[in-house]
Write a protein that holds these residues in place. Structure first.
Motif, PDB file in Angstrom:
ATOM      1  N   HIS A 172      23.439  -7.408  22.923  1.00 31.95           N
ATOM      2  CA  HIS A 172      23.497  -8.793  22.463  1.00 31.95           C
ATOM      3  C   HIS A 172      24.609  -9.013  21.438  1.00 31.95           C
ATOM      4  N   GLY A 173      25.641  -8.149  21.492  1.00 28.35           N
ATOM      5  CA  GLY A 173      26.834  -8.356  20.677  1.00 28.35           C
ATOM      6  C   GLY A 173      26.801  -7.826  19.258  1.00 28.35           C
ATOM      7  N   ILE A 174      25.775  -7.026  18.907  1.00 28.33           N
ATOM      8  CA  ILE A 174      25.684  -6.465  17.555  1.00 28.33           C
ATOM      9  C   ILE A 174      26.004  -4.970  17.653  1.00 28.33           C
ATOM     10  N   ALA A 175      27.152  -4.574  17.116  1.00 27.62           N
ATOM     11  CA  ALA A 175      27.628  -3.192  17.235  1.00 27.62           C
ATOM     12  C   ALA A 175      26.756  -2.226  16.440  1.00 27.62           C
ATOM     13  N   PRO A 176      26.644  -0.967  16.905  1.00 24.97           N
ATOM     14  CA  PRO A 176      25.951   0.052  16.116  1.00 24.97           C
ATOM     15  C   PRO A 176      26.564   0.149  14.722  1.00 24.97           C
ATOM     16  N   GLY A 177      25.715   0.329  13.727  1.00 23.24           N
ATOM     17  CA  GLY A 177      26.169   0.423  12.350  1.00 23.24           C
ATOM     18  C   GLY A 177      26.250  -0.913  11.630  1.00 23.24           C
ATOM     19  N   THR A 178      25.876  -2.002  12.305  1.00 18.97           N
ATOM     20  CA  THR A 178      25.940  -3.328  11.680  1.00 18.97           C
ATOM     21  C   THR A 178      24.760  -3.516  10.730  1.00 18.97           C
ATOM     22  N   PRO A 179      25.035  -3.705   9.433  1.00 18.79           N
ATOM     23  CA  PRO A 179      23.939  -3.944   8.487  1.00 18.79           C
ATOM     24  C   PRO A 179      23.276  -5.297   8.763  1.00 18.79           C
ATOM     25  N   TRP A 180      22.018  -5.385   8.416  1.00 16.98           N
ATOM     26  CA  TRP A 180      21.234  -6.603   8.653  1.00 16.98           C
ATOM     27  C   TRP A 180      21.907  -7.832   8.061  1.00 16.98           C
ATOM     28  N   SER A 181      22.523  -7.666   6.913  1.00 16.55           N
ATOM     29  CA  SER A 181      23.168  -8.813   6.244  1.00 16.55           C
ATOM     30  C   SER A 181      24.312  -9.398   7.069  1.00 16.55           C
ATOM     31  N   LEU A 182      24.881  -8.617   7.981  1.00 17.01           N
ATOM     32  CA  LEU A 182      25.987  -9.096   8.812  1.00 17.01           C
ATOM     33  C   LEU A 182      25.545  -9.558  10.201  1.00 17.01           C
TER      34      LEU A 182
END
Length: 57
Positions: free
Chosen positions: A25-35
Motif C-alpha cells: 500500500h505504498g509504505i516502504a519498510p523502515g517507515t516510522p509511524w509518524s511518516l
C-alpha cells in the motif's frame, strides 16, 4: 539506529510494524509511524490511522 515500533489497529487487531512497513500500500519498510500519511488506512478493515495504538511486541 532507533528501535522500530509496532502499532495495532484497535478495530481488527492488524499490526503495523515500522520495520516491515506496508509495501503493498505504498509504505516502504523502515517507515516510522509518524511518516505514514494520515490518508493511509488499515489494509484489513479500512480503519483510519487514528484507530491505531502503539503496542510492545
Amino acid at each position: 539506529m532507533t528501535e522500530t515500533k509496532t502499532w495495532m489497529c484497535l478495530i481488527c487487531g492488524w499490526i503495523y510494524d515500522e520495520a516491515q512497513g506496508d509495501p503493498e500500500h505504498g509504505i516502504a519498510p523502515g517507515t516510522p509511524w509518524s511518516l505514514v500519511p494520515s490518508t493511509w488506512s488499515c489494509p484489513e478493515c479500512a480503519a483510519r490511522k487514528e484507530d491505531f495504538e502503539m503496542v510492545p511486541i
